[in-house]
Write a protein that holds these residues in place. Structure first.
Motif, PDB file in Angstrom:
ATOM      1  N   LYS A 335      27.067  62.975  45.704  1.00  8.30           N
ATOM      2  CA  LYS A 335      27.812  61.634  45.838  1.00  8.30           C
ATOM      3  C   LYS A 335      29.183  61.907  45.413  1.00  8.30           C
ATOM      4  O   LYS A 335      29.807  61.073  45.861  1.00  8.30           O
ATOM      5  CB  LYS A 335      26.850  60.606  44.905  1.00  8.30           C
ATOM      6  CG  LYS A 335      25.579  60.272  45.353  1.00  8.30           C
ATOM      7  CD  LYS A 335      25.227  58.902  44.970  1.00  8.30           C
ATOM      8  CE  LYS A 335      24.192  58.537  46.077  1.00  8.30           C
ATOM      9  NZ  LYS A 335      22.872  59.242  45.679  1.00  8.30           N
ATOM     10  N   LYS A 336      29.641  62.687  44.390  1.00 11.89           N
ATOM     11  CA  LYS A 336      30.789  62.638  43.954  1.00 11.89           C
ATOM     12  C   LYS A 336      31.720  63.553  44.747  1.00 11.89           C
ATOM     13  O   LYS A 336      32.942  63.325  44.969  1.00 11.89           O
ATOM     14  CB  LYS A 336      30.784  62.983  42.370  1.00 11.89           C
ATOM     15  CG  LYS A 336      30.472  62.025  41.526  1.00 11.89           C
ATOM     16  CD  LYS A 336      30.995  62.183  40.446  1.00 11.89           C
ATOM     17  CE  LYS A 336      30.315  61.522  39.304  1.00 11.89           C
ATOM     18  NZ  LYS A 336      29.718  62.076  37.849  1.00 11.89           N
ATOM     19  N   GLN A 337      31.245  64.551  45.386  1.00  8.62           N
ATOM     20  CA  GLN A 337      32.125  65.554  45.929  1.00  8.62           C
ATOM     21  C   GLN A 337      31.817  65.786  47.379  1.00  8.62           C
ATOM     22  O   GLN A 337      32.749  66.286  48.112  1.00  8.62           O
ATOM     23  CB  GLN A 337      31.954  66.910  45.206  1.00  8.62           C
ATOM     24  CG  GLN A 337      32.208  66.882  43.659  1.00  8.62           C
ATOM     25  CD  GLN A 337      31.933  68.221  43.082  1.00  8.62           C
ATOM     26  OE1 GLN A 337      30.811  68.748  43.424  1.00  8.62           O
ATOM     27  NE2 GLN A 337      32.720  68.931  42.446  1.00  8.62           N
ATOM     28  N   GLY A 338      30.856  65.382  47.885  1.00  5.23           N
ATOM     29  CA  GLY A 338      30.369  65.503  49.229  1.00  5.23           C
ATOM     30  C   GLY A 338      30.674  64.333  49.896  1.00  5.23           C
ATOM     31  O   GLY A 338      31.157  64.437  50.965  1.00  5.23           O
ATOM     32  N   ALA A 339      29.755  63.323  49.969  1.00  8.41           N
ATOM     33  CA  ALA A 339      29.611  62.194  50.820  1.00  8.41           C
ATOM     34  C   ALA A 339      30.937  61.392  50.545  1.00  8.41           C
ATOM     35  O   ALA A 339      31.219  60.914  49.250  1.00  8.41           O
ATOM     36  CB  ALA A 339      28.239  61.453  50.771  1.00  8.41           C
ATOM     37  N   LEU A 340      31.307  60.886  51.677  1.00 10.17           N
ATOM     38  CA  LEU A 340      32.210  59.839  51.511  1.00 10.17           C
ATOM     39  C   LEU A 340      31.451  58.392  51.882  1.00 10.17           C
ATOM     40  O   LEU A 340      31.278  58.089  52.848  1.00 10.17           O
ATOM     41  CB  LEU A 340      33.425  59.749  52.619  1.00 10.17           C
ATOM     42  CG  LEU A 340      34.503  60.752  52.217  1.00 10.17           C
ATOM     43  CD1 LEU A 340      35.073  61.597  53.275  1.00 10.17           C
ATOM     44  CD2 LEU A 340      35.348  60.501  50.969  1.00 10.17           C
TER      45      LEU A 340
ATOM     46  N   ASN B 203      37.277  58.274  47.911  1.00  8.42           N
ATOM     47  CA  ASN B 203      36.537  59.443  46.823  1.00  8.42           C
ATOM     48  C   ASN B 203      37.968  60.540  47.123  1.00  8.42           C
ATOM     49  O   ASN B 203      37.550  61.324  47.911  1.00  8.42           O
ATOM     50  CB  ASN B 203      35.192  59.719  47.240  1.00  8.42           C
ATOM     51  CG  ASN B 203      34.793  60.675  46.231  1.00  8.42           C
ATOM     52  OD1 ASN B 203      35.371  61.461  45.697  1.00  8.42           O
ATOM     53  ND2 ASN B 203      33.540  60.896  46.380  1.00  8.42           N
ATOM     54  N   ALA B 206      36.177  64.357  47.233  1.00 10.26           N
ATOM     55  CA  ALA B 206      35.492  64.347  48.292  1.00 10.26           C
ATOM     56  C   ALA B 206      36.325  64.675  49.507  1.00 10.26           C
ATOM     57  O   ALA B 206      36.193  65.508  50.156  1.00 10.26           O
ATOM     58  CB  ALA B 206      34.161  63.294  48.495  1.00 10.26           C
ATOM     59  N   LEU B 209      37.993  67.998  48.934  1.00  9.49           N
ATOM     60  CA  LEU B 209      37.121  69.091  49.340  1.00  9.49           C
ATOM     61  C   LEU B 209      36.512  69.329  50.825  1.00  9.49           C
ATOM     62  O   LEU B 209      35.767  69.992  51.289  1.00  9.49           O
ATOM     63  CB  LEU B 209      35.761  68.854  48.590  1.00  9.49           C
ATOM     64  CG  LEU B 209      35.763  69.272  46.991  1.00  9.49           C
ATOM     65  CD1 LEU B 209      34.619  68.905  46.147  1.00  9.49           C
ATOM     66  CD2 LEU B 209      36.224  70.524  46.892  1.00  9.49           C
TER      67      LEU B 209
END
Lengths: 491, 323
Positions: A335-340, B203, B206, B209
């Motif tokens: 949730k924090k790093q992968g999905a927008l 975000n 994200a 990344l």
């Protein structure tokens, strides 16, 4: 007997976190609690502090019976917890922190002097040299922890629960902590000590309880057991999940060659990955597995060493550079790093290739749709429409969208960091099958997982990290949980 | 069962419409109200007047909306307008430059100021509110230094076309606003970097990344904000026909109000130019209508502040998670 847990069961939807656990903690002992990640230690602690209400069972504290505790009643019974994240206010002094929320007052004025004297007195008892007037922000993590403990002691804690207290500490700081634990014990405080470090368990504890899969395996006198026994009890189960078999597809060609890589908390990392190979990274939390992935992916700069991909030296400064070299990273925190989360599925899948499918800055939406459609079918993303926001999908489907984003970049090396965390069993095996098809098509995969079974089930070879260094390497035929745990917790 | 389902569907549809066009419904209500309250309001010439009055706001709002999408803020917008005003006027009057060249130089300066904001925010990682506040003070000072606080006037006649001319019945400033808004919509909906604005604002980690060069996105967004503020400054200069140090004073707050009314989230990641246009028009209709009703300027302030508060409150209530 200070604390007696009787047949505690805690169920969450779909998971049994604690199953019929009984535990005795004798007054004045240091009782160690060990187990793998997810064994139920945290839930057990939370039961004692009132953060979790068990579904079944009773909690007996010094003869008083309770069905459950509340944070307040737990505190009144003299139970205090030292968490890894401290509840200290950086901008206040040590003394003010020790008396936080119960400041000593003279009328309406805070009596700083009395607080400083009393704090100093507590530190004297434990032979600790901390200036009570110092700001907490200026202390090292080790000393902050001692302040946290002093705070609990000043609140007349009878039992201290310490959750991996030594994890963030240096060796010297850990020594100070051990000395404090010994003194606390001498002064009659009961301690429940959770740790992954085997050496300190043997050094500090009187008895040790092993947990696994939400159950208590055994409680023993520490003197009657040894490292091998303990590790075996912690991990001692057969691989229960099935990992789809794959064709042997490891080529002789080295895809990635890392030499003496340092930076981001890592030292002298040497490793090679061949085309068609799945390399697993094992180690405890904080051992440097994610940090290694971040170095390779350009999230943090390296400070030394070489990274050679496909015969070319690469120096990614930002992830964009690494992607251009053919590296993909499915990150740890979905949730924090992968999905927008606020962007639709199509937009998430195309995010890393937008510039490639644009002409004159304009995105070719037909091409975008085609690619998104292709991956929706290829890896079975379950959704009525690709224009749905990704936040409306289940965890497993979100993870598939993120994987689709990376497959669309046509990488040669895919790094998976905790690929199946929080994902249901069905989606898990689909992701495993996907990893297989990646290596079968000649790509290389680096897989990081805290689930020992997963690393062992998926990898052709495993490297074990400990405190930023590689401490062991195992070929598939030599895979053994005890050996890996040994490498991972060696000191 | 079917009837409940269908009535539920109807309810959902109404809710969806309200959510999607909510801000336009507010605009419509205001227009109807003023049309009834004043016979001079719903008249072609007055409506064009409203459009011309808000055009500078609308131009600057596009760049400002980009900044908000990124989760930042650009307080230097008003000062950029002032500086562009003074620089263009000074170049035309004191140096005798061709208006086209003067405008080109002034817009380059405004873009450069925006870039400087973006560079500092991205590389030094200072909060945008502080960087652009400092920049606001600096460039306002520079504007005073150039003109010593005095107005500059006596421009070539041709320059007045930008702010005072018409194409058919449509005022040129309105055409510029429409063009800038169309460009803004194109950037957000069709270009890859427009997508990046949402990604970075939603975000940042994200986005990074996912291979987005976050720094470049910040440079671009703040540069565009400076540039569009510059365009608004040129239009203002041409309309007033004199370069003044107070020309952009406080403008950033009007722009912020319009964007927020238009549903752009100050937390970043949410917002559409089409709704910003509605926000701009609401402010214009309120100003114009209240003047027609002969309501004092101070009462107008109270009303505008109340409208802003209500609009955002409704938005927050809609998005609030059920606890």
């Amino acid at each position: 007997m200070f604390l007696h847990l009787k047949n505690i069961t805690k169920r969450y939807p779909g998971v049994v976190a604690l199953s019929d656990v009984s535990l005795d903690v004798i007054e004045g002992e240091v009782h160690a609690l060990v187990g793998e990640n997810g064994a139920g230690k945290s839930t057990l602690i939370k039961t004692c502090t009132g953060a979790v209400t068990p579904n079944e069972g009773t909690i007996v504290v010094q003869g008083q019976e309770f069905a459950s505790l509340t944070p307040k009643s737990s505190e009144q019974l003299g139970i205090a917890v030292i968490y890894q994240e401290f509840n200290l206010v950086d901008e206040l002094s040590v003394a003010e922190n020790v008396f936080l929320g119960r400041a000593i007052r003279k009328g309406i004025v805070i009596d700083k002097k009395a607080m400083q004297e009393q704090a100093a007195e507590i530190f004297r008892q434990f032979d600790i040299t901390i200036d009570p007037c110092e700001l907490v922000a200026n202390l090292t993590i080790g000393y902050q922890q001692l302040v946290e403990i002093a705070k609990a002691v000043s609140q007349n804690a009878r039992m201290l629960i310490m959750d991996e207290p030594s994890a963030p500490l240096t060796q010297a700081e850990a020594e100070a902590l051990y000395a404090m634990v010994d003194k606390l014990k001498a002064s009659g405080v009961t301690i429940l000590y959770i740790s992954h470090r085997m050496d300190e368990i043997f050094r500090l504890s009187d008895r040790v309880t092993v947990m696994r899969d939400g159950q208590k395996v055994k409680t023993m006198d520490t003197g009657d057991t040894n490292l091998d026994d303990l590790v075996r009890l912690m991990v001692g189960r057969e691989l229960t999940e099935t990992y789809p078999a794959r064709k042997h597809c490891i080529s002789d060609e080295v895809l990635l060659n890392v030499e003496n890589l340092s930076g981001n908390g890592l030292h002298d990392i040497n490793l090679q990955i061949r085309k068609g190979e799945v390399l697993g990274l094992a180690g405890l939390i904080g051992a440097g597995r994610t940090e290694l992935a971040e170095l390779l992916f350009g999230v943090h700069p390296k400070t030394g060493g070489r990274v050679v991909l496909n015969g070319n030296d690469i120096h990614p400064k930002i992830p964009k550079d690494a992607i251009a070299c053919g590296i993909a990273l499915v990150p740890e925190d979905r949730k924090k790093q992968g999905a927008l989360l606020e962007i639709d599925i199509r937009g998430n899948i195309s995010m890393a290739i937008l510039e490639r499918i644009s002409r004159f800055f304009t995105v070719n939406e037909k091409e975008e749709q085609r690619i998104a459609d292709y991956y929706k079918d290829a890896i079975r993303i379950k959704t009525p429409t690709l224009r749905q926001k990704i936040k409306n999908l289940s965890g497993g489907n979100q993870q598939k969208v993120i994987i689709a984003k990376w497959l669309a970049t046509e990488p040669t090396l895919v790094i998976f960091d905790e690929p199946t965390r929080g994902i249901d069993v069905g989606a898990k095996s689909e992701i495993y099958a996907l990893v297989n098809s990646l290596v079968e098509s000649g790509k290389a995969v680096l897989i990081i997982s805290s689930e020992m079974e997963e690393v062992m089930g998926m990898s052709d070879r495993i490297l074990v990290l400990h405190e930023g260094r590689i401490t062991g390497e195992l070929e598939r035929k030599d895979f053994c949980q005890e050996t890996i745990m040994g490498f991972a917790s060696r000191t | 069962m079917e009837t409940t389902a269908s009535s539920k569907n109807t309810g959902n549809v109404v809710a969806a419409i309200a959510k999607r066009f909510g801000i336009y419904i507010v605009l419509l209500v205001l227009v109807i109200f003023f049309s009834i309250a004043s016979e001079n309001f719903f008249v072609g010439s007055n409506l064009l007047n409203v459009a011309r009055q808000v055009s500078m706001l609308g131009i600057a709002a596009v760049g400002f909306a980009f900044v908000l999408l990124l989760g930042g803020i650009d307080l230097s917008v008003g000062s950029v307008i002032t500086l562009v005003n003074i620089v263009t006027a000074w170049l035309m009057v004191n140096s005798g430059w061709n208006p086209v060249l003067a405008v080109f130089v002034a817009l380059s300066i405004s873009a450069a100021i925006g870039f400087a904001n973006g560079w500092i925010i991205a590389n030094i990682q200072m909060p945008s509110i502080i960087v652009t506040l400092a920049m606001m003070i600096i460039i306002e000072g520079v504007a005073y230094l150039i003109c010593k606080g005095l107005p500059i006037y006596g421009f070539p006649k041709s320059f007045a076309v930008i702010g005072q001319g018409y194409l058919g019945p449509i005022p040129i400033p309105v055409i510029i606003m429409i063009a800038v808004m169309a460009l803004g919509m194109f950037i957000l909906n069709k270009t890859y970097f427009g997508r990046y604005f949402y990604a970075v604002g939603g975000n940042e980690e994200a986005a990074k990344l996912s291979g987005i060069n976050v720094k470049n996105v910040k440079y671009l967004v703040y540069t565009l904000s400076g540039f569009f503020a510059g365009v608004a400054g040129i239009v203002i200069l041409s309309r007033t026909n004199s370069g003044q140090v107070l020309s952009g004073k406080g403008f950033e707050f009007d722009v912020l109000t319009a964007c927020v009314l238009g549903g752009v989230s100050v937390a970043g990641g949410h917002g559409k130019i089409s709704n910003v246009l509605a926000g701009v028009l609401i402010l214009g209709v309120l100003s114009n209508g209240l003047v027609l009703l002969d309501i004092s300027q101070f009462v107008q302030m109270v009303i505008k502040g109340t409208v802003l508060m209500l609009a955002v409150a409704v938005d927050c209530l809609q998005h609030r998670k059920p606890s």
